[in-house]
Scaffold this motif. Sequence first.
Motif, PDB file in Angstrom:
ATOM      1  N   ASN A 329     -35.689  75.254  27.049  1.00 39.15           N
ATOM      2  CA  ASN A 329     -35.266  74.163  27.866  1.00 39.15           C
ATOM      3  C   ASN A 329     -33.879  74.017  28.013  1.00 39.15           C
ATOM      4  N   PHE A 330     -32.660  74.450  27.721  1.00 39.22           N
ATOM      5  CA  PHE A 330     -31.961  74.956  28.305  1.00 39.22           C
ATOM      6  C   PHE A 330     -31.596  75.155  29.436  1.00 39.22           C
ATOM      7  N   TYR A 331     -32.602  76.290  29.493  1.00 39.34           N
ATOM      8  CA  TYR A 331     -32.179  77.059  30.577  1.00 39.34           C
ATOM      9  C   TYR A 331     -32.844  76.130  31.871  1.00 39.34           C
ATOM     10  N   GLN A 332     -33.784  75.091  31.371  1.00 38.47           N
ATOM     11  CA  GLN A 332     -35.127  74.732  32.398  1.00 38.47           C
ATOM     12  C   GLN A 332     -33.739  73.061  32.564  1.00 38.47           C
ATOM     13  N   ALA A 333     -32.811  72.940  31.581  1.00 34.01           N
ATOM     14  CA  ALA A 333     -32.099  71.768  32.322  1.00 34.01           C
ATOM     15  C   ALA A 333     -31.303  72.219  33.713  1.00 34.01           C
ATOM     16  N   SER A 334     -30.749  73.540  33.204  1.00 38.53           N
ATOM     17  CA  SER A 334     -29.847  73.965  34.282  1.00 38.53           C
ATOM     18  C   SER A 334     -30.290  74.466  35.522  1.00 38.53           C
ATOM     19  N   ARG A 335     -31.178  74.319  34.924  1.00 37.36           N
ATOM     20  CA  ARG A 335     -31.886  75.261  36.781  1.00 37.36           C
ATOM     21  C   ARG A 335     -32.160  73.465  37.433  1.00 37.36           C
ATOM     22  N   ALA A 336     -32.785  72.015  36.802  1.00 31.36           N
ATOM     23  CA  ALA A 336     -33.208  70.760  37.199  1.00 31.36           C
ATOM     24  C   ALA A 336     -31.754  70.284  37.373  1.00 31.36           C
ATOM     25  N   GLY A 337     -31.094  70.478  36.560  1.00 29.16           N
ATOM     26  CA  GLY A 337     -29.729  69.269  36.781  1.00 29.16           C
ATOM     27  C   GLY A 337     -29.979  68.148  36.991  1.00 29.16           C
ATOM     28  N   PRO A 338     -29.191  67.076  37.062  1.00 32.90           N
ATOM     29  CA  PRO A 338     -30.110  65.741  37.043  1.00 32.90           C
ATOM     30  C   PRO A 338     -31.242  64.994  36.637  1.00 32.90           C
ATOM     31  N   ARG A 339     -32.220  66.030  37.738  1.00 32.78           N
ATOM     32  CA  ARG A 339     -33.777  65.755  37.306  1.00 32.78           C
ATOM     33  C   ARG A 339     -33.813  65.934  36.105  1.00 32.78           C
ATOM     34  N   TYR A 340     -32.660  66.395  34.748  1.00 33.15           N
ATOM     35  CA  TYR A 340     -33.962  67.096  33.226  1.00 33.15           C
ATOM     36  C   TYR A 340     -33.566  65.950  33.136  1.00 33.15           C
ATOM     37  N   ASP A 341     -34.324  65.073  31.550  1.00 28.31           N
ATOM     38  CA  ASP A 341     -34.118  64.075  31.724  1.00 28.31           C
ATOM     39  C   ASP A 341     -33.668  64.940  29.480  1.00 28.31           C
ATOM     40  N   LEU A 342     -32.402  64.568  29.862  1.00 31.76           N
ATOM     41  CA  LEU A 342     -31.958  64.506  28.587  1.00 31.76           C
ATOM     42  C   LEU A 342     -32.820  64.651  26.874  1.00 31.76           C
ATOM     43  N   ARG A 343     -33.081  63.103  27.523  1.00 29.29           N
ATOM     44  CA  ARG A 343     -33.339  63.128  25.925  1.00 29.29           C
ATOM     45  C   ARG A 343     -34.960  63.713  25.709  1.00 29.29           C
ATOM     46  N   THR A 344     -35.621  64.676  26.410  1.00 22.76           N
ATOM     47  CA  THR A 344     -36.244  65.070  26.048  1.00 22.76           C
ATOM     48  C   THR A 344     -35.632  66.503  25.709  1.00 22.76           C
ATOM     49  N   VAL A 345     -34.626  67.098  25.572  1.00 25.22           N
ATOM     50  CA  VAL A 345     -34.232  68.440  25.370  1.00 25.22           C
ATOM     51  C   VAL A 345     -34.604  68.993  23.623  1.00 25.22           C
ATOM     52  N   LEU A 346     -35.260  68.512  22.924  1.00 27.30           N
ATOM     53  CA  LEU A 346     -35.260  69.063  21.718  1.00 27.30           C
ATOM     54  C   LEU A 346     -36.637  69.125  21.426  1.00 27.30           C
ATOM     55  N   ASN A 347     -37.549  68.613  22.819  1.00 25.49           N
ATOM     56  CA  ASN A 347     -39.031  68.538  22.860  1.00 25.49           C
ATOM     57  C   ASN A 347     -39.494  70.039  22.548  1.00 25.49           C
ATOM     58  N   ASN A 348     -40.278  69.833  21.637  1.00 20.29           N
ATOM     59  CA  ASN A 348     -40.862  71.368  21.519  1.00 20.29           C
ATOM     60  C   ASN A 348     -40.400  71.998  20.977  1.00 20.29           C
ATOM     61  N   THR A 349     -39.658  71.946  20.056  1.00 18.89           N
ATOM     62  CA  THR A 349     -38.846  73.355  19.711  1.00 18.89           C
ATOM     63  C   THR A 349     -38.857  73.245  18.180  1.00 18.89           C
ATOM     64  N   LEU A 350     -38.485  74.294  17.527  1.00 16.75           N
ATOM     65  CA  LEU A 350     -37.969  75.139  16.453  1.00 16.75           C
ATOM     66  C   LEU A 350     -37.248  73.576  15.731  1.00 16.75           C
ATOM     67  N   LEU A 351     -36.378  73.014  16.748  1.00 15.25           N
ATOM     68  CA  LEU A 351     -35.184  72.304  15.569  1.00 15.25           C
ATOM     69  C   LEU A 351     -35.932  71.201  15.286  1.00 15.25           C
ATOM     70  N   LYS A 352     -36.811  70.997  16.442  1.00 14.45           N
ATOM     71  CA  LYS A 352     -37.967  69.838  15.905  1.00 14.45           C
ATOM     72  C   LYS A 352     -38.677  69.432  15.266  1.00 14.45           C
ATOM     73  N   PHE A 353     -39.052  71.198  14.616  1.00 19.36           N
ATOM     74  CA  PHE A 353     -40.450  70.971  14.115  1.00 19.36           C
ATOM     75  C   PHE A 353     -39.347  70.914  12.352  1.00 19.36           C
TER      76      PHE A 353
END
Length: 524
Positions: A329-353
């Motif tokens: 998710n961090f990798y995808q956020a760095s590639r997408a820049g401001p197009r990435y919705d930060l409110r979803t950064v924990l989605n589908n992660t072990l940290l959330k599960f």
Amino acid sequence: MAQKNWLIDWVLTRLRGYPRPALEGMRLSPNRTSSENGLIVQFFTWDSKHPGMSWWQHFEAEVPRLAELGVTQVWLPPPNKAMTKMGQGYDAYDLWDLGEFDQKGTVATRWGTKEELSHAVGVARAHGIDVLIDAVLNHKIGADRTETFDVVPVDPQNRLRDLAPRREIEGWTAFDFPGRNGCHSAFKWSQEHFTGLDWDHKKRLKGVYRIVGGPHKGWSKFVDNELGNYDYLLGVDIDHRHPDVRQDLFTWGEWVLKTTGGAGFRLDAIKHIDRYFLLDFLKHVRKATGRDDLFAVAEYWSANVKLIKPYIYAFQGLVSFFDVPLHDNFYQASRAGPRYDLRTVLNNTLLKFRPGDAITFVDNHEQIGQSLESWVGVNFKLQAYAVILLRGEGHPCVFYGDLYPNEECYDPHVAGGLQLLIEARKKYAYGDRIDYPHSRNCIGFVRAGDAQHGGCAVLISNADPHQGAQGAAHKVRMNVGMDIGSTSFTSLFGAGSVDVSAEGWGTFTCPPGQVQVWVKSGSP
């Protein structure tokens, strides 16, 4: 020992319910009674080499600084003798040679000698830092001589599909360890102890070959099903069902901790290793060393959290896992820049599960020029570190390459900001958390603090400062505590101060594309 049926075991475990989260039962610091936050540092990059001393000596020299930062565990590179003089250790030749014997043209490993390692670990322990041993148990490379035996060539993209009939090849599978001459372990490896290899030396042909004949049972069924069956990864693949192999590796696990002073393991490439062997290995080492709180973290490299879930069931709370989905998710956020919705950064992660099983990280040695490369860009590196270091869930691991000067990935801005975030974790990131998902380009949270530590307010932005309205600073109203009284909070990143009302409310600001951490003015 007879293997269990993986599917039946998984179903039964689900019916019984999840085991206790692994981190709850593991030692995260030598000081078990400490209320301080724990922290891991991965102390190497892929090409690490100090110009003036061995790597173990470099680590020892840095121990006081690491302790001052609040580091409680250090993950060191594989200490074993590699197939080449400068091998990193993942090209594992002899696990029992920690830089003690003249083998592969050297006594010391890439990282140093056995004595240097043991001394460095002792210094670390004296400073309140545990050392984690990187255990490379999947394969061996660099055999001492060849053997002739039968194999079946299989499709590299589907290891369950045979490409040709059984035939004889010559393979590098005999490990005699003449330089060690039976010291520590008399066990010598031959083709009967492996399941497959990738090189026919007789015909000079590369491929994937399943060893057959005699006692061979084929690929393990209890590995990842990628490529049909992912038992084979590289080199000569160890058969973890062979009783002599199991005994030697079990004994090594106990010996390496006692010899070095290590406190736990990082388990390399577990999707390729028989799951029941690993479970038995951990149980044996715990019992043999008397460490019921033995720390272990596994590398299961997949961005799909669904594939990690069965392993959580299988390992019964004895293993934590690197949160690769969060890294992705961090990798995808760095590639997408401001197009990435930060409110979803924990989605589908072990940290959330299952945060109690998550070792969080931003990058590691695999991420530059390696097969698993997914480097988080500098545009999002500090934002990612703020998430793992300050939110209070999971157990974070900081990468040497982001903290120390190096030729692979060093960025001085990232390193300076990262040190501030590490210090903020040590001093302020305690107590309950309230999240403030302000907008797609700005999220915040508040840590309330506890009796010994102050709290903090954190804002994270991925907005583009050069694009219109996105260039304006974010302003987020957050509550830092009803009983705090009228006061002010100061930015650790030099952005001034914010007045806070008697009811705890303040309007905090964050420049676009940055991180801000605010603490009560006058806090140490």
